[in-house]
Design an enzyme around this catalytic site. Sequence first.
Site, PDB file in Angstrom:
ATOM      1  N   ARG A 215       0.805  -1.252   0.101  1.00  0.00           N
ATOM      2  CA  ARG A 215      -0.303   0.198   0.012  1.00  0.00           C
ATOM      3  C   ARG A 215       0.844   1.338  -0.223  1.00  0.00           C
ATOM      4  O   ARG A 215       0.428   2.327  -0.407  1.00  0.00           O
ATOM      5  CB  ARG A 215      -0.944   0.017   1.221  1.00  0.00           C
ATOM      6  CG  ARG A 215      -1.776   0.990   1.198  1.00  0.00           C
ATOM      7  CD  ARG A 215      -3.145   0.902   2.185  1.00  0.00           C
ATOM      8  NE  ARG A 215      -4.239   0.161   1.659  1.00  0.00           N
ATOM      9  CZ  ARG A 215      -5.207   0.329   0.833  1.00  0.00           C
ATOM     10  NH1 ARG A 215      -5.405   1.596   0.658  1.00  0.00           N
ATOM     11  NH2 ARG A 215      -6.278  -0.354   0.460  1.00  0.00           N
TER      12      ARG A 215
ATOM     13  N   GLU B 260      -9.729   5.803   6.817  1.00  0.00           N
ATOM     14  CA  GLU B 260      -8.041   6.054   6.900  1.00  0.00           C
ATOM     15  C   GLU B 260      -7.810   7.489   6.385  1.00  0.00           C
ATOM     16  O   GLU B 260      -6.895   8.160   6.705  1.00  0.00           O
ATOM     17  CB  GLU B 260      -7.314   4.910   6.358  1.00  0.00           C
ATOM     18  CG  GLU B 260      -7.370   3.651   7.179  1.00  0.00           C
ATOM     19  CD  GLU B 260      -7.093   2.489   6.159  1.00  0.00           C
ATOM     20  OE1 GLU B 260      -7.902   2.134   5.451  1.00  0.00           O
ATOM     21  OE2 GLU B 260      -5.819   1.878   6.280  1.00  0.00           O
TER      22      GLU B 260
END
Lengths: 782, 472
Positions: free
Chosen positions: A308, A734
């Site tokens: 990621r 997030e």
Amino acid sequence: MSQIHDSARGYVTGSAEYIDDRPFVSGELHVEVFYSLVAKGKIKTLDVSAAAKVPGVAAIYTSKDLRHNLWGSIFEDQPYLAENEVQYVGEPIAVIAAESKATAHLAKTKIIIEFEKSEAKVATLDIDVAIKNKEFIGQERAIMRGDVDAELKKAKHVLRGEIFMAGQDHFYLESQACVVYPKEDDQIEIHSSSQHPSEVQHLVAKALGLKFHQVVCIVKRMGGAFGGKESQAAPFAVFAALVALKLKKPARLIVSKDDDMIMTGKRNPFKNFYEVGFNDAGQITALKARLFSDGGAYADLSTAIMERAMLHLDNAYFIPNFSVTGQVCKTNTPPNTAFRGFGGPKGVVTIESIIEDIAQYLKVDAFSVREKNVYQKGQTTPYGQTIEDNILPELFQKLKKESRYEEWRSEISAHNKAGGATLRGLSATAVKFGISFTTRFLNQANALVNVHLDGTIQVSTGATEMGQGVNTKIAQIVAECFSISAGDVRVMPTSTEKNPNTSATAASSGSDINGQAALNASNAIKENLNRVAQAVFARPVENRGRKVAGTGNVAEIDISKIAVDENIIFENGFVASKKSPKLKISFQDLLQEAYLNRVPLTAQGHFKYPGIFFDKDAGQGTPFFYFTNGVAASEVSIDRYTGELKVLRTELYMDLGRPINEAIDLGQVTGGFVQGMGWVTTENLFYKEGRLVTCSPSTYKIPSVHDIPRVFNCHLIDNALNKKNVRGSKAVGEPPLLLGISVWAAAKNALQYGTDKPIALNLPATQEQIFTKLKGSDVAAR
Amino acid sequence: MYRKHIYLTVNGEIIELGGKEAIAPLSDTLRYYLGKTGTKVVCAEGDCGACTVMLARAREGVYRSINACIYPTFLADGCHLVTVEGLAKNSELHEVQQSMMRNFGGQCGFCTPGFVMSLVNLYEHKTAPKEQNVKNYLTGNLCRCTGYQPIVQAALDINAKKMKSLGEMYPLKKETETLISKTAQPILIEIEEREFFAPVTLQQAVEYKNRRPHARIFSGATDLGVQINKGKFIGEQRMSLHLLEELNEIKVNNSVVGVGARVTLEKLQTVMAAHVPQFADFLNIFASPQIKNSATLVGNLANGSPIADTTPFLLAMDAHVSLLGPSGQRVLPITQFFKGYKSLDMAENEFITHISWPLVLDKKTKIGLYKVSQRRDLDISCVNACFVFRINSGVIEDARIALGGVAAVPLRLGAIEKSLLGHVVSKDLIAKTNTQITDAIQPLSDARGSADFRKSVTQELFQKFAMEHLQP
């Protein structure tokens, strides 16, 4: 006004129940974990006999008491309990079960452990050492586009640099906790503060030699998690379950804050190296980067986190020629793990830092460099995903206009020129956060909807409530589906008994996938009710209602013969037909009809994000269902004498589609931002010989109420473009954390005032680091 | 003549506690003995505020917030205690609770009861709170979910007209009388080898401390409470000063301030606001309301830490420490009190009763108090400092430099001070002084800062003081 959080009353009255609030059951045992105090060592002797003799100690277990002593969410490489060696300070070695906490603590001090000499000295405690010695976990990954080396050679300007980003403790207020009840036939019931009950169920069963159907894991709520309870709640559940199964007594394991901080993994530290090419206008032509993360002693989720980070190195900016490699390093520290952002922040900090440096080098405002490079509609990412519904340029323009960015900048320049006791800085950074797990199969969810005859509904999904309001949102989705009040829908504790094979509540996807699964289940029931309603409406008025239904006077409704009619609507507790105002029945009466006509009022729903895939080997694909975007500008003030940092003002803009619950989403935004701000400023993990010294809030400083921006404006922009996701909403968990990076960028901007070179600034920008930069540079401090 | 129990009210009901419940942390007694699990424990060291409860000495009736996790239950003897469970009466929620609900003040909810109690504390003491005030009252509460904004919003959205004070909710007339009469008697609780004693006269205290020289003294317990929770052995005997009324006094007589051993930092801050506002302001960031409501000035000194935040001020003020022992009272200048790292000039059978210092009221005297820490508020200092200078027509008539965190003991730099007297303030003089200060200190490196950082930041503090107050 938004629907209030479904636990709000419990929170403010103190009646909301967490693990350690559960009443003690007769015979219940306290479980303590004895862990390593050295970072690396071969175990010479482990003697628990004196500890076992302490009155009130029920048992002490070591690795040999587990049927299977290895685990790991991606690679099964980590022992639950150390066998012959320890790899980090905090590594569990033995499990103590005792009648009281005090007894367990006393017993802990009586365990004797000795290590082979000289072993302790060879511990790797530093990512630089691991990089040098090539101590790695997993394979190197890469994402490439274009001919980076050729383009770097051609570039008008090239900057090279490196940046270190330290870890961050989750500091969830409820530390790791679980209680396990033994049931008949070696079944066990686990109540865990976990984001991933399915994994807890599976790991416990495997470790203890049980079948999955002997283990139920229930999660009512967590007192915060932030990724720290995605994988790392499981070992504690294994320890308590071991006690419960062996001794046939309830077992409670409540980890103290100090032990929790010492034993559990953090946000992975990263060390990134880069080379960037750009032209006079500040347009990036090529970026080559090498990312290294500190995985700690075992793999945990670090390889996925690295992935990621690499997928977010572009952030909001189009980079035509791109090459990034990522490698997880192994050190003798606790295995690092998921933390809100999951690697994303480490990619984003790198590119935002590069942009600040380009601006400093070209002597222009970094805002203009961002405008030059921001993604335009239809452009593709280095990994080949096309940017659809792109709102990033608009967000930058909105911020510029509404915050009067240019005036703001001139005020700051004037302030710095005047040369008072403080130095100010301003920066605007962006976030383009990819929504989905990058591992495709995790992007699925199931839900169970049970409609009761009084018109109330119980919903169960695999989503776990950690404060993010997922239960409230799901209740709203289901209530809206049937057009009843949200108060009549209750989301039940998450349990593997009702929702098996679920994914962790993570990757910001909790509400998206579980909400849609609940909606799918609700719609299945609703379609049945639609058919029942048509049959009821077809009867004479006197034959409607609960008195006559199912008495035998009327034929049973056969829904298999009825097609769904779009004219049937659910409205404010009634079901009606648009065809005539007379065709109307209360929701409750219709349920009665359905029941008496043997129509099911319960359904299971399933959902998966469609159309996503990512080839990890090739570094190409469409890993994300969509992106959540935002920008934030922050202004900081630095004391020229002491280096003390204050955040004066933040203007933040986010696109969250059409929020299901605006107040809950805003709470995620402010909370995520401040948590990100803590990571980049005050939260300093200080280790001594691999042992975390800052292991409690007296030394580990998360932001307090005084640290939030003095002026803090969060704006959600109106965007109806996103039709992909449940109810047009967007994931929020997030992304806002990554906007906290603007505070760090602003500090960097302040430190660069009056100099002509880029000033490297690692994370966190502690007062000591800022002070050192102030004194060490030719900053026009005085 | 001794009683074996302590007495308090919990949410209006009289409770009698003896044995280990009397000695346990208040949060444990509430959670595991009385079943009131709304009071949460996170850090167990008084830093996060999840365990905040409201406590009033029955004879005063003023409720103040404290951290129940580090507060030994016996210190609540003779007190009225209200926990989060006591806020809603007859299922009608307190206005603070309602406002927190409607403003989404709770996300995971674990910190929420503590925040609710701190907001109750705010409204017990201020009727019309402003944002800065709200933040000051929330210094001691950590939240990891909300970013605080919704909580500050909730505080400002409270309808003060709908508020009922805890005194109104719990009149407790009869209970107050009972508590006052019960607490006239000293306490002695013995559990196996452990012993707990609470005298009602100084004479009893002196006798006990002479008989049990290892007994640890409890006043605010904000440090001992942490040590106990962190598993440190603090000895078997404990003596609490909570029944010694005379030690509760703070007096200002003939320009001398006298502070008793039971005087809390909160009380000190209130009194100092009128006399040395700079010190009162400093106390404001020193600690949270919960800590200031129990911690004492004497405790801050008795702890012996080289980084105690009040010490540079006391050093600069030429404070005196009064000790009491079997041979009577002993008064010594504070500079003589520190002998080495955590080592004090105090016999085992002595204890501190008072600290006193002369007030500097001269308008020409400039006082600068500084602390450097990772986070500004509620953080243990890396370095702290107090500078006191009197300048007359540009000439230094008085100079006092006191520093903490730069050596094994807090320092007063007498030689440098002397060399400054009679000199005219100039940039050169300040630069020279800075060099002298650097030479005089030997800081260590630890988690709060490296030695180099401490050395150079200390210089900067003096530089800052000089720029702000001496105007060279």
